[in-house]
Design an enzyme around this catalytic site. Structure first.
Site, short mmCIF file in Angstrom:
data_model
loop_
_atom_site.label_atom_id
_atom_site.label_comp_id
_atom_site.label_asym_id
_atom_site.label_seq_id
_atom_site.Cartn_x
_atom_site.Cartn_y
_atom_site.Cartn_z
N GLY A 247 43.77 45.78 34.94
CA GLY A 247 45.11 45.66 34.28
C GLY A 247 46.05 46.65 35.04
O GLY A 247 47.36 46.93 34.72
N GLU A 289 37.80 47.79 35.38
CA GLU A 289 37.78 46.44 35.96
C GLU A 289 38.93 46.07 36.62
O GLU A 289 39.43 45.31 36.13
CB GLU A 289 37.49 45.68 34.71
CG GLU A 289 36.04 45.91 33.98
CD GLU A 289 35.76 44.93 32.92
OE1 GLU A 289 34.85 44.86 32.64
OE2 GLU A 289 37.13 44.71 32.20
N PRO A 290 39.37 46.60 37.81
CA PRO A 290 40.63 46.19 38.48
C PRO A 290 40.39 44.92 39.07
O PRO A 290 39.33 44.62 39.67
CB PRO A 290 41.00 47.12 39.42
CG PRO A 290 39.31 47.86 39.72
CD PRO A 290 38.54 47.75 38.54
N GLY A 291 41.34 44.01 39.00
CA GLY A 291 41.54 42.76 39.76
C GLY A 291 42.61 42.79 40.68
O GLY A 291 42.83 42.99 41.97
N ARG A 292 43.78 42.47 40.00
CA ARG A 292 45.10 42.59 40.68
C ARG A 292 45.25 43.62 41.67
O ARG A 292 45.76 43.38 42.84
CB ARG A 292 46.26 42.41 39.83
CG ARG A 292 47.53 42.26 40.40
CD ARG A 292 48.70 42.70 39.19
NE ARG A 292 48.60 42.07 38.15
CZ ARG A 292 48.95 40.78 37.69
NH1 ARG A 292 49.49 40.18 38.40
NH2 ARG A 292 48.53 40.51 36.54
N ARG A 329 52.62 31.40 39.72
CA ARG A 329 53.08 32.55 38.97
C ARG A 329 54.74 32.35 38.80
O ARG A 329 55.15 32.67 37.68
CB ARG A 329 52.62 33.86 39.55
CG ARG A 329 51.06 34.07 39.27
CD ARG A 329 50.83 35.63 39.99
NE ARG A 329 50.92 36.45 38.92
CZ ARG A 329 52.16 37.47 39.16
NH1 ARG A 329 52.54 37.30 40.27
NH2 ARG A 329 52.31 38.12 38.32
N TYR A 333 55.60 31.98 34.90
CA TYR A 333 56.08 33.30 34.04
C TYR A 333 57.20 34.10 34.88
O TYR A 333 57.19 35.21 34.48
CB TYR A 333 55.16 34.05 33.39
CG TYR A 333 53.70 34.35 34.15
CD1 TYR A 333 52.56 33.80 33.74
CD2 TYR A 333 53.88 35.14 35.44
CE1 TYR A 333 51.45 34.40 34.55
CE2 TYR A 333 52.76 35.41 36.05
CZ TYR A 333 51.60 34.99 35.53
OH TYR A 333 50.31 35.19 36.33
N CYS A 360 56.89 17.76 42.72
CA CYS A 360 57.84 16.98 42.01
C CYS A 360 58.06 17.61 40.68
O CYS A 360 57.64 17.09 39.52
CB CYS A 360 57.63 15.58 41.85
SG CYS A 360 57.76 14.77 43.55
C1 LIG Z 1 41.81 39.94 33.75
C2 LIG Z 1 41.02 40.99 33.30
C3 LIG Z 1 40.59 41.92 34.23
C4 LIG Z 1 41.54 42.32 35.41
O1 LIG Z 1 42.83 42.36 35.22
P1 LIG Z 1 43.83 42.92 36.34
O2 LIG Z 1 45.39 42.94 35.58
O3 LIG Z 1 43.80 41.72 37.44
O4 LIG Z 1 43.37 44.19 36.71
C5 LIG Z 1 39.77 42.79 33.95
N1 LIG Z 1 39.00 42.98 32.62
C6 LIG Z 1 39.05 41.72 31.94
C7 LIG Z 1 38.24 41.41 30.66
C8 LIG Z 1 40.20 40.71 32.08
O5 LIG Z 1 40.13 39.57 31.32
#
Ligand SMILES: *Cc1c(COP(=O)(O)O)cnc(C)c1O
Length: 430
Positions: A247, A289-292, A329, A333, A360
């Protein structure tokens, strides 16, 4: 406009990873997702170092839902990262990429029987168990395969953060995880300890996304270590691992003021040390757990401008050849992005326009009002920081084929996911 990683401007044109925007579009077509590979690698390296993966055995698990291809699996494996998956499809992607499945965490609040079975069969490292039904299902399936499956329990720590604000609540209302009300957490712990084919290794929480503050993470550390302590006291069971989720916020526009990776990591690590000492418990192995924040800024989407419509005294609509199908996105939102015309990027931004997608759907607008370089038909529009939740959320609405993804590095571009053809679009139809 902020240039990230290996972006540069040469002779009024945007280059990414040493390749010019016009070359990318003329070779691979548009819309095109462009990922800066060396920037991705650097970001992974920073997380690995700053979260002390080597010294403390901590782990950074990339949240694959942000952007997952086989090439991405291989990249994060090479950087020593773990991987989060949330579905059988993501798990299968990791498997086909040759990603070591003992470094996979399997998330989700409703893993189906076949997904659980696939995970057990392939040897997923950790199931992050969300509810009691899943635990029972998992125990049965693990028994069938004669496995003792490592699990974490997903808890809702009563901290919820979104961008600038966060709330602490006693009462939890979430579809994810076990809540600290009633006895649900301790019930889950006891059931896990009773399950012969389950090994309770850790606790997990994930408090939100696009978070700029550090305090919510520090609060989560305090709450989660408190749970570890009370589980020890009540059951005698030591929980050796703790996963604090992802997050971490990123820069999309100048309104966003994210911290550095290092700041999040260091604060979390320091807080864990402090609280462990206070509670007199051993420091667990930590995961984030970084994603973004791994892929977001590394991605740029290139579009071709195909129509410019001026409604006098009202607005000028500049239409591009993609839209909510490749990036939902803004429509979903109201997400904001920086953008520029890539082939005349140092020109003055004195055209006030709206940027529209081609679907459309009147909500298919990237931005209602922006000042950019004067647009002409055939120009390339670059939308920045689209690496996360763009490709992974893409759809075939209006039967638009999925856009291609290229990795660029040191002047070379390679396709990692091909543009979908019309034939492939109809491949499932009978
Ligand atoms: C979505 C998610 C993440 C990653 O969130 P980011 O905002 O992309 O860093 C990590 N852990 C869990 C369990 C998630 O659902």
């Amino acid at each position: 406009m902020k240039l990230f990683g290996a972006m540069e401007i040469k002779e009024n044109e945007l280059f990414i990873g040493g390749v010019s925007s016009t070359e990318l579009v003329s070779r691979f077509g548009s819309p095109l997702y462009v990922m800066d590979e060396s920037f991705l690698i650097d970001t992974c390296k920073n997380y690995y170092r700053d979260f002390k993966c080597l010294e403390n055995n901590n782990r950074v698990a990339y949240a694959g839902k942000a952007f997952l291809t086989k090439a991405m699996c291989r990249l994060i494996y090479e950087q020593g990262l773990y991987l989060d998956v949330v579905s059988g499809g993501e798990l299968y992607t990791a498997y086909k990429a040759g990603f070591p499945l003992d470094k996979v965490y399997f998330h989700g609040n409703n893993k189906s029987v076949s997904e659980v079975e696939l995970g057990v069969k392939l040897g997923v490292g950790v199931f992050v168990v969300d509810n009691l039904d899943e635990m029972k299902r998992l125990n049965e399936i693990a028994k069938k395969y004669n496995r003792k499956q490592n699990i974490y329990l997903r808890l809702t720590p009563g901290i919820e953060a979104h961008t600038h604000e966060y709330i602490k609540t006693g009462q939890i209302d979430s579809k994810f995880g076990f809540a600290p009300v009633g006895e649900t957490i301790m019930d889950a712990v006891k059931l896990a300890l009773d399950c012969e084919n389950i090994n309770l290794r850790g606790l997990h929480c994930h408090i939100g996304s696009q978070i700029f503050e550090i305090q919510p993470y520090e609060d989560a550390v305090e709450v989660m270590l408190g749970f570890i302590k009370s589980i020890k006291e009540e059951t005698g069971h030591t929980i050796p691992e703790l996963d604090l989720g992802g997050g971490f916020g990123i820069h999309y526009t100048d309104e966003d003021k994210p911290k550095e990776t290092r700041d999040y990591c260091t604060s979390i690590l320091n807080k864990v040390d402090e609280v462990c000492e206070k509670l007199n418990i051993e420091r667990p192995i930590l995961t984030i757990e970084p994603g973004r924040s791994i892929v977001g800024n590394a991605g740029t989407t290139l579009y071709t401008i195909g129509a410019i419509k001026e409604i006098e005294g009202v607005r000028t609509y500049v239409s591009v050849d993609g839209g909510m199908t490749d990036n939902i996105r803004p429509a979903l939102y109201g997400a904001k992005y920086e953008m520029a015309i890539a082939n005349k990027i140092t020109d003055k931004c004195n055209a006030r326009v709206a940027i529209a997608g081609k679907c459309c759907e009147s909500g298919d607008i990237f931005v209602n009002d922006i000042c950019i370089q004067k647009p002409d038909i055939g120009d390339i529009l670059a939308v920045f920081s689209t690496g996360a939740y763009g490709f992974s959320m893409s759809s075939n609405y209006n039967k638009n084929p999925k856009a291609a993804v290229v990795f660029v590095k040191d002047g070379l571009a390679r396709v990692v996911s091909k543009r979908q053809s019309y034939e492939e679009l109809l491949a499932l139809e009978v």
